[in-house]
Design an enzyme around this catalytic site. Structure first.
Site, PDB file in Angstrom:
ATOM      1  CE  LYS A  70      86.790 126.068 -18.090  1.00 57.50           C
ATOM      2  NZ  LYS A  70      87.167 124.683 -18.173  1.00 57.50           N
ATOM      3  CB  SER A 107      88.051 127.261 -13.056  1.00 58.88           C
ATOM      4  OG  SER A 107      89.445 127.259 -12.920  1.00 58.88           O
ATOM      5  CG  HIS A 125      76.780 111.111 -38.357  1.00 58.52           C
ATOM      6  ND1 HIS A 125      77.135 109.830 -38.120  1.00 58.52           N
ATOM      7  CD2 HIS A 125      75.491 111.197 -39.141  1.00 58.52           C
ATOM      8  CE1 HIS A 125      76.609 109.181 -39.129  1.00 58.52           C
ATOM      9  NE2 HIS A 125      75.452 109.761 -39.497  1.00 58.52           N
ATOM     10  CD  GLU A 127      82.524 118.025 -16.592  1.00 56.40           C
ATOM     11  OE1 GLU A 127      82.900 118.833 -17.460  1.00 56.40           O
ATOM     12  OE2 GLU A 127      83.013 118.060 -15.514  1.00 56.40           O
TER      13      GLU A 127
END
Ligand code: ARG
Length: 467
Positions: free
Chosen positions: A293, A287, A166, A300
């Site tokens: 970042k 970024s 979970h 992704e």
């Protein structure tokens, strides 16, 4: 033409015999597949050379015609490879583009190549050859990916991390063990790839339009020449079957699903909050506005490719659904789905292999997280069963009270004192502290396939022998 005579320049030069005029522009556009099936040129030429050679061997065409055909086809191969070949949409597809050019190059002998075959078995052949090559390449790429995981698993056989259910810390495991879970997944994918290769390893050429042919062809000869195990056994099925493409897409979809789970874990692990891994500069992006970042874009995108590959599988299943036997032009829509899925699956596997090899494993962060969330609670319960003789249910209850106490005190289970533990169950001794550490917990799980470093090393050795 108005007077009813055939306009030879505008009707199709390959099949236009009974047509008075050429197609409407929209007809030409919807009908043509050359825009994408030009990818099959090498397979088409290989198939035609094998077919012409067999026709000559069986004395269906002369040796001279065969020689002219073969040398013309070789010329066309170099023209396409050097970029000088002019593809024509009027000639619909790769098969007729090549045959049309052959006629220009060698004259009437070119017309003998299409003896005892049809575009229906020809396209089935070309596409099977292409899918087979794609599967062979996928197999090699999966071997490479599995190799990357085996290396990381070996390096981190003792690195503790939280195991999750979970997405909540459940029990400590090793990073090596987690890596080996992916070895199992990609190992199954590779086995499915091998099955798919085995299934498609039959040659379609010679099924002709759908019924076979009256010429004395030798389909075993062409099958052998093209590297197939044997010819297909039913000419109707041969030209209406696209299971090989669907199997490729199914295998690709399952593999992409596995890749997406890995991608998701990498996205999670590389957040500052988890901080389990640091992606290399080679596999992350910055970024444009937030200088701090480092984004896991490759992961992704791999995650997203899954949607695209699933889409291709559903598209082709839907195209094939309800088609009467044998060939229907619907089946021309098979190729783009497979080409797109193959290209994106390869990209996704390559990106994941690179990422896995390159990323830094932050063992300190993994260790700190492994001990959090009372992850050794099950070890305490098991100890109570083993050493105190409590039934598991009661041990579970006692452990629950210890967890509640630690939670109230804001400490870990291993930080509770012996007195505090004995207040919950007087039979607890200081030996209990041997199992409350994450290393002890991990080392104790020696069951076959368990997370103990010695067991993980055995599994690594087993896979090394098969990779
Ligand atoms: N371009 C066609 C395809 O990809 C080749 C087969 C055409 N056969 C036919 N009977 N029209 O499916």
């Amino acid at each position: 033409m108005a007077d009813g005579t055939k306009d030879a320049t505008s009707s199709n030069q390959m099949w236009g015999g009974r047509f008075a005029s050429g197609p409407d522009a929209i007809m030409e556009e919807i009908n043509a597949s050359i825009g994408f099936d030009k990818k099959l040129y090498a397979q088409d030429i290989r198939g035609s050379i094998a077919h012409a050679t067999m026709l000559a061997e069986m004395a269906i065409i002369s040796a001279q015609d065969k020689d002219m055909i073969v040398s013309g086809l070789n010329t066309i191969m170099s023209e396409i490879e050097s970029g000088t070949f002019e593809f024509s949409r009027k000639l619909e597809d790769i098969h007729m583009n090549i045959e049309g050019r052959l006629a220009t190059l060698i004259g009437p002998a070119a017309g003998r190549l299409h003896t005892a075959r049809s575009r229906n078995d020809q396209v089935a052949l070309d596409f099977r050859l292409w899918v087979k090559e794609a599967l062979v390449k996928t197999e090699a790429m999966l071997t490479d990916l599995i190799g990357a995981f085996l290396d990381r698993a070996e390096e981190h056989a003792e690195t503790v991390m939280p195991g999750f259910t979970h997405l909540q810390a459940a029990q400590p495991v090793t990073f090596g063990h987690h890596c080996m879970a992916y070895v199992e997944m990609f190992g199954r994918d590779r086995a499915r790839v091998r099955h798919a290769i085995d299934h498609l390893d039959e040659s379609p050429i010679g099924a002709a339009a759908l019924a076979g042919t009256p010429y004395p062809i030798d389909r075993h000869m062409t099958a052998k020449a093209l590297g197939f195990r044997e010819p297909t056994r039913n000419s109707i099925d041969t030209v209406s079957d696209r299971d090989f493409a669907l199997e490729f897409l199914s295998v690709a979809a399952i593999c992409a699903m596995h890749l997406s789970r890995l991608a998701e874990e990498i996205v999670i692990w590389s957040t500052p909050q988890f901080g389990f891994v640091r992606l290399s500069d080679a596999f992350s992006t910055g970024s444009s506005i937030m200088p701090q970042k480092k984004n896991p874009d490759a992961a992704e995108l791999v995650r997203a490719k899954t949607g695209r590959i699933n889409g291709s599988l559903v598209a082709l299943l839907t195209i094939m659904k309800g088609l009467p036997l044998a060939y229907s032009k619907d089946m021309q829509e098979d190729k783009e789905q497979v080409f797109d899925a193959a290209e994106n699956l390869e990209l996704a596997i390559a990106a994941m292999t690179g990422m896995m090899r390159d990323m830094t494993i932050r063992t300190d962060r993994m260790r700190a997280a492994a001990g959090a969330g009372f992850s050794t609670a099950t070890d305490l319960a098991d100890w109570l069963v083993r050493e105190v003789g409590l039934p598991f249910r009661e041990a579970h209850h006692v452990t629950g009270r210890a967890v509640a106490l630690a939670e109230a005190k804001g400490c870990g289970l291993a930080e509770l004192s012996l007195q505090e533990l004995q207040a919950i169950n007087p039979e607890i001794t200081d030996k209990v502290f041997d199992v409350l550490s994450v290393d002890a917990s991990v080392a104790s799980r020696t069951s076959f396939g368990g997370t103990a470093p010695a067991e993980v090393r055995k599994q690594i050795a087993w896979w090394r022998g098969r990779n």
